[in-house]
Scaffold this active site. Structure first.
Site, mmCIF file in Angstrom:
data_model
loop_
_atom_site.group_PDB
_atom_site.id
_atom_site.type_symbol
_atom_site.label_atom_id
_atom_site.label_comp_id
_atom_site.label_asym_id
_atom_site.label_seq_id
_atom_site.Cartn_x
_atom_site.Cartn_y
_atom_site.Cartn_z
ATOM 1 C CE LYS A 72 -8.806 65.105 28.195
ATOM 2 N NZ LYS A 72 -8.186 66.262 27.514
ATOM 3 C CB SER A 112 -10.899 66.952 24.552
ATOM 4 O OG SER A 112 -9.638 67.151 25.185
ATOM 5 C CB SER A 142 -8.454 69.996 25.580
ATOM 6 O OG SER A 142 -8.973 69.641 24.336
HETATM 7 N N1 GLN Z 1 -10.293 71.447 20.209
HETATM 8 C C1 GLN Z 1 -8.927 71.197 19.845
HETATM 9 C C2 GLN Z 1 -8.844 69.967 18.976
HETATM 10 O O1 GLN Z 1 -9.861 69.420 18.709
HETATM 11 C C3 GLN Z 1 -8.087 71.075 21.054
HETATM 12 C C4 GLN Z 1 -8.089 69.728 21.643
HETATM 13 C C5 GLN Z 1 -7.175 69.610 22.807
HETATM 14 O O2 GLN Z 1 -6.654 70.604 23.330
HETATM 15 N N2 GLN Z 1 -6.907 68.386 23.180
HETATM 16 O O3 GLN Z 1 -7.811 69.572 18.550
#
Ligand code: GLN
Length: 492
Positions: free
Chosen positions: A78, A158, A182
Protein backbone atom coordinates in the site's frame (compact mmCIF):
# COMPACT_ATOMS: atom_id res chain seq x y z
CA UNK A 1 0.81 -26.99 -13.87
CA UNK A 2 -1.22 -24.12 -12.40
CA UNK A 3 -0.24 -20.73 -13.85
CA UNK A 4 2.31 -19.17 -11.51
CA UNK A 5 0.15 -16.10 -10.80
CA UNK A 6 -2.70 -18.34 -9.66
CA UNK A 7 -0.63 -19.77 -6.80
CA UNK A 8 -1.30 -18.57 -3.28
CA UNK A 9 1.62 -17.36 -1.21
CA UNK A 10 2.23 -20.61 0.71
CA UNK A 11 1.75 -22.64 -2.48
CA UNK A 12 4.28 -20.46 -4.29
CA UNK A 13 6.70 -20.87 -1.38
CA UNK A 14 6.42 -24.64 -1.71
CA UNK A 15 6.85 -24.53 -5.51
CA UNK A 16 10.04 -22.45 -5.10
CA UNK A 17 11.18 -24.75 -2.29
CA UNK A 18 10.84 -27.82 -4.52
CA UNK A 19 12.75 -26.04 -7.29
CA UNK A 20 9.82 -26.25 -9.72
CA UNK A 21 10.08 -22.54 -10.53
CA UNK A 22 12.44 -19.69 -9.75
CA UNK A 23 11.56 -16.43 -8.05
CA UNK A 24 12.39 -14.78 -11.37
CA UNK A 25 9.69 -16.83 -13.16
CA UNK A 26 7.17 -16.26 -10.38
CA UNK A 27 7.89 -12.52 -10.37
CA UNK A 28 7.71 -12.26 -14.16
CA UNK A 29 4.29 -13.95 -14.11
CA UNK A 30 3.03 -11.39 -11.58
CA UNK A 31 4.50 -8.51 -13.56
CA UNK A 32 2.62 -9.70 -16.67
CA UNK A 33 -0.53 -10.07 -14.57
CA UNK A 34 0.03 -6.57 -13.15
CA UNK A 35 0.32 -5.17 -16.68
CA UNK A 36 -2.88 -6.96 -17.69
CA UNK A 37 -4.60 -5.53 -14.61
CA UNK A 38 -3.73 -1.89 -15.42
CA UNK A 39 -7.37 -0.99 -16.22
CA UNK A 40 -8.10 -1.51 -12.49
CA UNK A 41 -5.74 1.38 -11.61
CA UNK A 42 -4.54 -0.59 -8.61
CA UNK A 43 -0.91 0.61 -8.61
CA UNK A 44 0.22 4.17 -8.09
CA UNK A 45 3.83 3.16 -8.78
CA UNK A 46 4.90 -0.10 -10.38
CA UNK A 47 8.40 -1.16 -9.33
CA UNK A 48 8.74 -4.02 -11.78
CA UNK A 49 12.43 -3.44 -12.53
CA UNK A 50 13.32 -3.42 -8.87
CA UNK A 51 11.18 -6.58 -8.49
CA UNK A 52 13.28 -8.39 -11.09
CA UNK A 53 16.48 -7.37 -9.29
CA UNK A 54 15.08 -8.50 -5.95
CA UNK A 55 13.94 -11.80 -7.52
CA UNK A 56 17.42 -12.41 -8.97
CA UNK A 57 18.95 -11.74 -5.53
CA UNK A 58 16.44 -14.13 -3.93
CA UNK A 59 17.30 -16.88 -6.42
CA UNK A 60 21.00 -16.34 -5.72
CA UNK A 61 20.43 -16.57 -1.96
CA UNK A 62 18.36 -19.72 -2.39
CA UNK A 63 21.15 -21.29 -4.44
CA UNK A 64 23.42 -20.71 -1.43
CA UNK A 65 20.83 -22.25 0.90
CA UNK A 66 19.92 -18.93 2.56
CA UNK A 67 16.13 -18.66 2.71
CA UNK A 68 13.91 -16.23 4.58
CA UNK A 69 10.30 -17.19 5.21
CA UNK A 70 9.14 -15.21 2.16
CA UNK A 71 12.19 -15.92 0.01
CA UNK A 72 11.51 -14.91 -3.58
CA UNK A 73 7.77 -14.26 -3.07
CA UNK A 74 6.33 -11.15 -4.73
CA UNK A 75 4.08 -8.82 -2.71
CA UNK A 76 2.41 -5.46 -3.32
CA UNK A 77 2.66 -2.60 -0.82
CA UNK A 78 0.00 0.00 0.00
CA UNK A 79 1.39 3.41 -0.92
CA UNK A 80 1.22 4.51 2.69
CA UNK A 81 4.40 2.66 3.65
CA UNK A 82 7.59 4.64 3.15
CA UNK A 83 9.93 2.82 0.79
CA UNK A 84 13.54 3.91 0.45
CA UNK A 85 14.09 5.59 -2.89
CA UNK A 86 10.57 4.88 -4.17
CA UNK A 87 7.86 7.54 -4.51
CA UNK A 88 5.42 7.42 -1.57
CA UNK A 89 2.22 9.40 -2.01
CA UNK A 90 -0.51 8.33 0.46
CA UNK A 91 -2.63 8.91 -2.71
CA UNK A 92 -2.47 12.64 -1.96
CA UNK A 93 -1.46 15.56 -4.16
CA UNK A 94 0.23 17.10 -1.13
CA UNK A 95 2.96 14.45 -1.13
CA UNK A 96 3.87 15.12 -4.76
CA UNK A 97 7.35 13.90 -5.51
CA UNK A 98 8.05 12.64 -1.96
CA UNK A 99 10.75 9.97 -2.14
CA UNK A 100 11.55 8.75 1.37
CA UNK A 101 15.21 8.33 2.29
CA UNK A 102 14.27 5.45 4.61
CA UNK A 103 12.25 2.23 4.71
CA UNK A 104 9.26 1.50 6.97
CA UNK A 105 9.92 -1.20 9.56
CA UNK A 106 7.20 -3.52 8.21
CA UNK A 107 8.47 -3.40 4.62
CA UNK A 108 12.06 -3.76 5.85
CA UNK A 109 10.93 -6.90 7.71
CA UNK A 110 9.40 -8.26 4.48
CA UNK A 111 12.57 -7.65 2.44
CA UNK A 112 14.69 -9.18 5.22
CA UNK A 113 12.61 -12.34 4.85
CA UNK A 114 13.29 -12.37 1.11
CA UNK A 115 10.06 -10.87 -0.28
CA UNK A 116 10.05 -9.07 -3.63
CA UNK A 117 8.31 -5.70 -4.08
CA UNK A 118 5.98 -5.50 -7.09
CA UNK A 119 4.88 -1.91 -6.51
CA UNK A 120 3.01 0.65 -4.44
CA UNK A 121 -0.75 0.27 -4.45
CA UNK A 122 -3.52 2.83 -4.75
CA UNK A 123 -5.66 3.79 -1.74
CA UNK A 124 -8.10 6.39 -0.51
CA UNK A 125 -6.26 9.66 0.14
CA UNK A 126 -4.41 9.32 3.46
CA UNK A 127 -6.44 6.10 3.96
CA UNK A 128 -9.66 8.01 4.54
CA UNK A 129 -12.50 6.15 2.90
CA UNK A 130 -14.25 2.86 2.26
CA UNK A 131 -14.38 2.82 -1.54
CA UNK A 132 -10.95 3.80 -2.85
CA UNK A 133 -12.43 6.68 -4.82
CA UNK A 134 -10.82 9.58 -2.95
CA UNK A 135 -7.34 8.95 -4.38
CA UNK A 136 -5.62 11.83 -6.17
CA UNK A 137 -4.50 9.15 -8.64
CA UNK A 138 -8.07 8.16 -9.53
CA UNK A 139 -10.36 5.43 -8.25
CA UNK A 140 -9.51 1.73 -8.15
CA UNK A 141 -11.95 -0.55 -9.91
CA UNK A 142 -12.95 -3.87 -8.41
CA UNK A 143 -12.18 -6.94 -10.54
CA UNK A 144 -15.73 -8.07 -9.68
CA UNK A 145 -18.92 -7.19 -11.56
CA UNK A 146 -22.53 -8.02 -10.79
CA UNK A 147 -23.61 -10.71 -13.25
CA UNK A 148 -25.41 -9.05 -16.17
CA UNK A 149 -24.45 -5.55 -15.02
CA UNK A 150 -21.39 -3.89 -16.45
CA UNK A 151 -21.15 -0.96 -14.03
CA UNK A 152 -17.78 -0.77 -12.28
CA UNK A 153 -17.87 -1.57 -8.57
CA UNK A 154 -15.65 -0.28 -5.77
CA UNK A 155 -13.03 -2.68 -4.34
CA UNK A 156 -13.66 -1.29 -0.85
CA UNK A 157 -11.20 0.96 0.92
CA UNK A 158 -8.96 2.32 1.89
CA UNK A 159 -6.57 -0.52 0.91
CA UNK A 160 -8.46 -0.95 -2.37
CA UNK A 161 -5.47 -1.29 -4.70
CA UNK A 162 -3.96 -4.03 -2.55
CA UNK A 163 -7.30 -5.89 -2.41
CA UNK A 164 -7.95 -5.58 -6.15
CA UNK A 165 -4.50 -6.92 -7.12
CA UNK A 166 -4.76 -9.92 -4.81
CA UNK A 167 -8.32 -10.72 -5.97
CA UNK A 168 -7.32 -10.36 -9.65
CA UNK A 169 -4.35 -12.74 -9.20
CA UNK A 170 -1.84 -9.99 -9.96
CA UNK A 171 -0.20 -10.39 -6.52
CA UNK A 172 -0.29 -13.44 -4.22
CA UNK A 173 -0.30 -11.12 -1.20
CA UNK A 174 -0.27 -7.45 -0.36
CA UNK A 175 0.01 -5.30 2.71
CA UNK A 176 -2.38 -2.61 3.84
CA UNK A 177 -3.23 -0.60 6.91
CA UNK A 178 -6.42 -0.66 8.95
CA UNK A 179 -7.54 2.31 11.02
CA UNK A 180 -11.27 1.58 11.12
CA UNK A 181 -11.63 -1.32 8.70
CA UNK A 182 -9.40 -0.49 5.73
CA UNK A 183 -7.98 -4.01 5.44
CA UNK A 184 -11.05 -6.02 6.45
CA UNK A 185 -13.72 -4.19 4.45
CA UNK A 186 -11.88 -4.22 1.08
CA UNK A 187 -11.03 -7.88 1.72
CA UNK A 188 -14.75 -8.62 2.24
CA UNK A 189 -15.75 -6.66 -0.89
CA UNK A 190 -13.06 -8.36 -2.98
CA UNK A 191 -13.54 -11.97 -1.84
CA UNK A 192 -10.17 -12.31 -0.09
CA UNK A 193 -8.75 -12.57 3.44
CA UNK A 194 -7.81 -9.39 5.33
CA UNK A 195 -6.23 -9.33 8.78
CA UNK A 196 -5.84 -6.45 11.21
CA UNK A 197 -3.39 -7.51 13.94
CA UNK A 198 -3.57 -6.38 17.55
CA UNK A 199 -2.55 -2.73 17.88
CA UNK A 200 1.20 -2.86 18.56
CA UNK A 201 1.84 -6.18 16.80
CA UNK A 202 3.20 -4.54 13.63
CA UNK A 203 5.33 -1.42 13.80
CA UNK A 204 3.85 1.85 12.54
CA UNK A 205 7.29 3.35 11.99
CA UNK A 206 7.57 4.69 8.46
CA UNK A 207 3.83 4.37 7.81
CA UNK A 208 2.23 7.71 6.87
CA UNK A 209 0.07 8.47 9.91
CA UNK A 210 -3.71 8.85 9.74
CA UNK A 211 -4.91 8.24 13.33
CA UNK A 212 -1.96 7.03 15.37
CA UNK A 213 -3.90 5.31 18.17
CA UNK A 214 -5.80 3.23 15.59
CA UNK A 215 -3.50 2.64 12.59
CA UNK A 216 -2.22 -0.91 12.22
CA UNK A 217 -0.51 -2.62 9.25
CA UNK A 218 -1.68 -6.06 8.16
CA UNK A 219 -1.85 -8.52 5.24
CA UNK A 220 -4.36 -9.11 2.41
CA UNK A 221 -4.15 -12.60 0.89
CA UNK A 222 -6.33 -15.21 -0.79
CA UNK A 223 -6.09 -17.77 2.01
CA UNK A 224 -5.99 -17.78 5.80
CA UNK A 225 -2.70 -19.70 5.79
CA UNK A 226 -1.16 -17.01 3.58
CA UNK A 227 -2.30 -14.34 6.07
CA UNK A 228 -0.54 -16.27 8.86
CA UNK A 229 2.64 -16.46 6.81
CA UNK A 230 2.59 -12.73 6.00
CA UNK A 231 1.83 -11.69 9.56
CA UNK A 232 4.75 -13.67 10.89
CA UNK A 233 7.10 -11.85 8.51
CA UNK A 234 5.64 -8.38 9.14
CA UNK A 235 5.30 -8.44 12.92
CA UNK A 236 7.73 -7.89 15.75
CA UNK A 237 8.88 -5.40 18.33
CA UNK A 238 10.38 -2.18 17.04
CA UNK A 239 12.13 0.27 19.33
CA UNK A 240 11.38 3.03 16.81
CA UNK A 241 7.61 2.80 17.50
CA UNK A 242 6.84 3.50 21.16
CA UNK A 243 3.51 1.66 20.87
CA UNK A 244 5.12 -1.47 19.42
CA UNK A 245 4.59 -4.46 21.70
CA UNK A 246 7.72 -6.13 23.10
CA UNK A 247 6.34 -9.65 22.81
CA UNK A 248 7.54 -12.59 20.72
CA UNK A 249 5.98 -13.41 17.35
CA UNK A 250 4.72 -16.99 17.19
CA UNK A 251 4.79 -19.14 14.08
CA UNK A 252 1.13 -18.44 13.29
CA UNK A 253 1.02 -21.12 10.62
CA UNK A 254 2.03 -23.94 12.96
CA UNK A 255 -1.29 -24.85 14.61
CA UNK A 256 -3.60 -23.24 12.12
CA UNK A 257 -5.23 -26.52 11.08
CA UNK A 258 -5.58 -27.99 14.56
CA UNK A 259 -9.32 -27.41 14.76
CA UNK A 260 -11.63 -25.45 17.02
CA UNK A 261 -13.23 -28.16 19.18
CA UNK A 262 -14.45 -26.75 22.46
CA UNK A 263 -13.66 -23.14 21.53
CA UNK A 264 -16.22 -20.62 22.79
CA UNK A 265 -17.53 -18.19 20.21
CA UNK A 266 -19.50 -15.07 21.18
CA UNK A 267 -22.26 -13.70 18.95
CA UNK A 268 -22.91 -10.06 19.90
CA UNK A 269 -26.61 -9.30 19.81
CA UNK A 270 -26.00 -5.56 19.27
CA UNK A 271 -24.50 -6.32 15.84
CA UNK A 272 -27.97 -7.13 14.52
CA UNK A 273 -28.80 -3.83 12.83
CA UNK A 274 -32.14 -2.41 11.78
CA UNK A 275 -32.38 -2.48 8.04
CA UNK A 276 -29.46 -4.88 7.61
CA UNK A 277 -29.88 -6.80 4.33
CA UNK A 278 -31.31 -10.27 5.11
CA UNK A 279 -28.49 -11.92 3.17
CA UNK A 280 -25.93 -10.52 5.64
CA UNK A 281 -27.88 -11.94 8.56
CA UNK A 282 -28.29 -15.25 6.75
CA UNK A 283 -24.57 -15.58 6.11
CA UNK A 284 -23.85 -14.79 9.75
CA UNK A 285 -26.27 -17.56 10.87
CA UNK A 286 -24.56 -19.88 8.41
CA UNK A 287 -21.17 -18.98 9.90
CA UNK A 288 -22.46 -19.83 13.38
CA UNK A 289 -23.62 -23.23 12.13
CA UNK A 290 -20.27 -23.89 10.45
CA UNK A 291 -18.35 -23.18 13.63
CA UNK A 292 -20.74 -25.35 15.67
CA UNK A 293 -20.34 -28.20 13.18
CA UNK A 294 -16.58 -27.87 13.60
CA UNK A 295 -16.99 -28.43 17.34
CA UNK A 296 -17.12 -24.88 18.74
CA UNK A 297 -19.72 -23.71 21.22
CA UNK A 298 -21.49 -20.50 20.31
CA UNK A 299 -23.35 -18.21 22.68
CA UNK A 300 -25.00 -14.83 22.56
CA UNK A 301 -23.03 -12.03 24.19
CA UNK A 302 -23.76 -8.37 24.79
CA UNK A 303 -21.48 -5.51 23.77
CA UNK A 304 -23.74 -2.78 25.10
CA UNK A 305 -21.97 0.29 23.79
CA UNK A 306 -21.68 -0.92 20.18
CA UNK A 307 -24.02 1.75 18.86
CA UNK A 308 -21.60 4.45 20.04
CA UNK A 309 -18.60 2.97 18.25
CA UNK A 310 -19.17 4.61 14.87
CA UNK A 311 -19.75 8.17 16.23
CA UNK A 312 -16.82 7.69 18.62
CA UNK A 313 -14.56 6.62 15.77
CA UNK A 314 -15.63 9.56 13.61
CA UNK A 315 -14.52 11.93 16.38
CA UNK A 316 -11.30 10.23 17.48
CA UNK A 317 -9.99 9.44 13.97
CA UNK A 318 -10.48 12.95 12.51
CA UNK A 319 -9.08 14.52 15.72
CA UNK A 320 -5.86 12.55 15.39
CA UNK A 321 -5.80 13.10 11.62
CA UNK A 322 -6.08 16.88 11.99
CA UNK A 323 -3.06 16.83 14.26
CA UNK A 324 -1.01 14.37 12.15
CA UNK A 325 -1.73 16.20 8.91
CA UNK A 326 -0.58 19.54 10.33
CA UNK A 327 2.94 18.61 9.20
CA UNK A 328 2.03 19.05 5.52
CA UNK A 329 2.70 22.75 5.28
CA UNK A 330 4.55 23.05 1.99
CA UNK A 331 7.86 23.61 3.76
CA UNK A 332 9.30 20.16 4.25
CA UNK A 333 7.42 17.66 2.07
CA UNK A 334 5.96 17.43 -1.39
CA UNK A 335 3.78 20.12 -2.85
CA UNK A 336 4.30 23.85 -2.35
CA UNK A 337 1.89 26.33 -3.91
CA UNK A 338 2.78 30.05 -3.91
CA UNK A 339 6.01 31.66 -2.81
CA UNK A 340 4.92 34.97 -1.37
CA UNK A 341 3.64 35.46 2.18
CA UNK A 342 4.06 32.43 4.46
CA UNK A 343 0.39 32.26 5.52
CA UNK A 344 -0.70 32.52 1.93
CA UNK A 345 1.65 29.67 0.96
CA UNK A 346 0.27 27.48 3.78
CA UNK A 347 -3.30 28.12 2.71
CA UNK A 348 -2.75 27.53 -0.96
CA UNK A 349 -0.66 24.42 -0.39
CA UNK A 350 -3.13 22.81 2.00
CA UNK A 351 -6.18 24.02 0.07
CA UNK A 352 -4.94 22.57 -3.20
CA UNK A 353 -2.94 19.66 -1.81
CA UNK A 354 -5.71 17.96 0.16
CA UNK A 355 -8.85 16.49 -1.42
CA UNK A 356 -12.43 17.05 -0.24
CA UNK A 357 -12.62 14.12 2.21
CA UNK A 358 -9.28 14.94 3.83
CA UNK A 359 -10.29 18.59 4.26
CA UNK A 360 -13.60 17.47 5.78
CA UNK A 361 -11.75 15.33 8.33
CA UNK A 362 -9.26 18.07 9.17
CA UNK A 363 -12.16 20.47 9.77
CA UNK A 364 -14.07 17.97 11.95
CA UNK A 365 -10.93 17.10 13.87
CA UNK A 366 -9.95 20.71 14.46
CA UNK A 367 -13.49 21.46 15.61
CA UNK A 368 -13.74 18.61 18.13
CA UNK A 369 -10.33 19.51 19.58
CA UNK A 370 -11.03 23.25 19.82
CA UNK A 371 -11.19 24.81 23.29
CA UNK A 372 -14.96 25.30 23.38
CA UNK A 373 -15.88 21.83 22.11
CA UNK A 374 -13.13 19.57 23.45
CA UNK A 375 -15.11 18.37 26.48
CA UNK A 376 -18.36 17.95 24.57
CA UNK A 377 -16.88 15.87 21.75
CA UNK A 378 -13.31 14.65 22.10
CA UNK A 379 -13.33 13.94 25.82
CA UNK A 380 -16.75 12.30 25.61
CA UNK A 381 -15.53 10.13 22.73
CA UNK A 382 -12.51 9.04 24.78
CA UNK A 383 -14.80 8.04 27.65
CA UNK A 384 -16.97 6.03 25.28
CA UNK A 385 -13.87 4.39 23.88
CA UNK A 386 -13.12 3.14 27.39
CA UNK A 387 -16.67 1.82 27.84
CA UNK A 388 -16.51 0.01 24.49
CA UNK A 389 -13.21 -1.58 25.55
CA UNK A 390 -14.73 -2.67 28.86
CA UNK A 391 -17.57 -4.42 26.98
CA UNK A 392 -15.00 -6.53 25.14
CA UNK A 393 -12.90 -7.23 28.23
CA UNK A 394 -15.87 -8.56 30.12
CA UNK A 395 -17.12 -10.61 27.14
CA UNK A 396 -13.68 -12.17 26.72
CA UNK A 397 -13.91 -13.43 30.29
CA UNK A 398 -16.28 -16.10 28.98
CA UNK A 399 -15.46 -16.58 25.33
CA UNK A 400 -12.41 -17.03 23.08
CA UNK A 401 -13.44 -15.25 19.88
CA UNK A 402 -16.34 -13.25 18.44
CA UNK A 403 -18.06 -13.84 15.08
CA UNK A 404 -19.78 -11.00 13.17
CA UNK A 405 -20.32 -9.92 9.56
CA UNK A 406 -17.47 -7.77 8.20
CA UNK A 407 -19.57 -5.17 6.39
CA UNK A 408 -23.28 -4.37 6.23
CA UNK A 409 -23.45 -4.86 2.44
CA UNK A 410 -21.60 -6.20 -0.57
CA UNK A 411 -19.59 -3.88 -2.84
CA UNK A 412 -21.49 -0.94 -4.31
CA UNK A 413 -21.16 0.82 -7.66
CA UNK A 414 -18.38 3.37 -8.12
CA UNK A 415 -19.58 6.83 -7.14
CA UNK A 416 -22.78 5.53 -5.54
CA UNK A 417 -22.05 6.83 -2.04
CA UNK A 418 -19.40 9.41 -2.77
CA UNK A 419 -21.70 12.40 -2.20
CA UNK A 420 -23.04 11.14 1.10
CA UNK A 421 -20.36 10.88 3.78
CA UNK A 422 -22.74 9.35 6.34
CA UNK A 423 -23.77 6.52 3.97
CA UNK A 424 -20.06 5.92 3.39
CA UNK A 425 -19.18 5.92 7.11
CA UNK A 426 -21.86 3.29 7.87
CA UNK A 427 -19.73 0.76 5.99
CA UNK A 428 -17.43 0.69 9.01
CA UNK A 429 -20.10 -0.17 11.57
CA UNK A 430 -18.82 -3.71 12.26
CA UNK A 431 -15.11 -2.97 11.93
CA UNK A 432 -14.56 0.12 14.10
CA UNK A 433 -15.28 -1.40 17.54
CA UNK A 434 -12.22 -3.67 17.31
CA UNK A 435 -10.18 -0.74 15.96
CA UNK A 436 -11.08 1.48 18.91
CA UNK A 437 -10.12 -1.31 21.28
CA UNK A 438 -6.96 -2.43 19.48
CA UNK A 439 -8.21 -6.01 19.16
CA UNK A 440 -7.10 -8.31 16.35
CA UNK A 441 -9.79 -8.99 13.75
CA UNK A 442 -9.91 -10.65 10.35
CA UNK A 443 -12.30 -11.03 7.44
CA UNK A 444 -12.73 -14.36 5.69
CA UNK A 445 -14.63 -14.68 2.39
CA UNK A 446 -17.70 -16.76 3.23
CA UNK A 447 -20.31 -16.50 0.49
CA UNK A 448 -21.94 -14.50 -2.27
CA UNK A 449 -24.70 -11.90 -2.13
CA UNK A 450 -27.89 -12.32 -4.17
CA UNK A 451 -26.07 -10.12 -6.72
CA UNK A 452 -23.22 -12.62 -6.96
CA UNK A 453 -20.72 -10.48 -5.01
CA UNK A 454 -18.43 -11.62 -2.18
CA UNK A 455 -19.40 -11.27 1.48
CA UNK A 456 -17.08 -11.70 4.45
CA UNK A 457 -17.37 -12.86 8.03
CA UNK A 458 -15.28 -11.24 10.74
CA UNK A 459 -13.50 -13.02 13.59
CA UNK A 460 -12.39 -10.83 16.53
CA UNK A 461 -9.98 -12.24 19.13
CA UNK A 462 -8.33 -11.36 22.44
CA UNK A 463 -5.29 -9.06 22.41
CA UNK A 464 -2.29 -10.77 20.80
CA UNK A 465 -4.25 -13.97 20.25
CA UNK A 466 -4.01 -13.86 16.46
CA UNK A 467 -3.12 -17.57 16.59
CA UNK A 468 -6.61 -18.53 17.82
CA UNK A 469 -8.21 -16.07 15.42
CA UNK A 470 -6.35 -17.67 12.52
CA UNK A 471 -7.42 -21.15 13.63
CA UNK A 472 -11.05 -20.03 13.60
CA UNK A 473 -10.54 -18.28 10.27
CA UNK A 474 -9.05 -21.47 8.86
CA UNK A 475 -12.07 -23.51 10.03
CA UNK A 476 -14.47 -20.95 8.54
CA UNK A 477 -12.58 -20.95 5.26
CA UNK A 478 -12.71 -24.76 5.10
CA UNK A 479 -16.45 -24.82 5.80
CA UNK A 480 -17.30 -21.99 3.40
CA UNK A 481 -15.21 -23.41 0.55
CA UNK A 482 -15.36 -20.01 -1.14
CA UNK A 483 -14.10 -20.56 -4.68
CA UNK A 484 -15.90 -17.84 -6.65
CA UNK A 485 -13.60 -15.90 -8.95
CA UNK A 486 -13.89 -12.29 -10.05
CA UNK A 487 -14.87 -11.44 -13.63
CA UNK A 488 -11.46 -10.02 -14.23
CA UNK A 489 -8.61 -12.42 -13.56
CA UNK A 490 -5.23 -11.35 -14.89
CA UNK A 491 -3.28 -13.72 -17.12
CA UNK A 492 0.30 -14.16 -15.91
N1 GLN B 1 -13.39 3.79 6.28
C1 GLN B 1 -12.76 4.25 7.48
C2 GLN B 1 -12.42 5.71 7.35
O1 GLN B 1 -12.71 6.25 6.34
C3 GLN B 1 -11.58 3.43 7.80
C4 GLN B 1 -10.36 3.86 7.10
C5 GLN B 1 -9.16 3.08 7.50
O2 GLN B 1 -9.25 2.04 8.17
N2 GLN B 1 -8.01 3.60 7.15
O3 GLN B 1 -11.90 6.32 8.23
Amino acid sequence: MTALNELGLAEARDVLGRGEASSMELTEAHIRAGEAARPLNAYITETFERALEMAADADARRAKGECGILEGLPVAVKDLFCTDGVLTTAASHILDGFVPPYESTVTANLWRQGAVMLGKTNLDEFSMGSSNDTSYYGPVESPWRRPGDNRPLVPGGSSGGSAALVAARAAPAAIGTDTGGSIRQPAAFSGIVGLKPTYGRCSRWGVVAFASSLDQPGPLTRTVRDAALMLRAMAGHDAKDSTSAPIPVPNFEENIASGIKGLKVGIPKEYVLDGMPPEIDKLWRQGITWLEEAGAQTREISLKHTKYALPTYYIVAPAEASSNLARYDGVRFGLRVGNGELDDMYQRTRGQGFGVEVRRRVLIGTYVLSAGYYDAYYLKAQKLRTLIAEDFTSAFGEIDVILTPTAPSAAFAAGEKSDDPIAMYINDVFTVPSSLTGLPAMSVPAGLSADGLPLGLQVIAKPFDEATMLRVGFALEAAAGFDARPDFVAAG
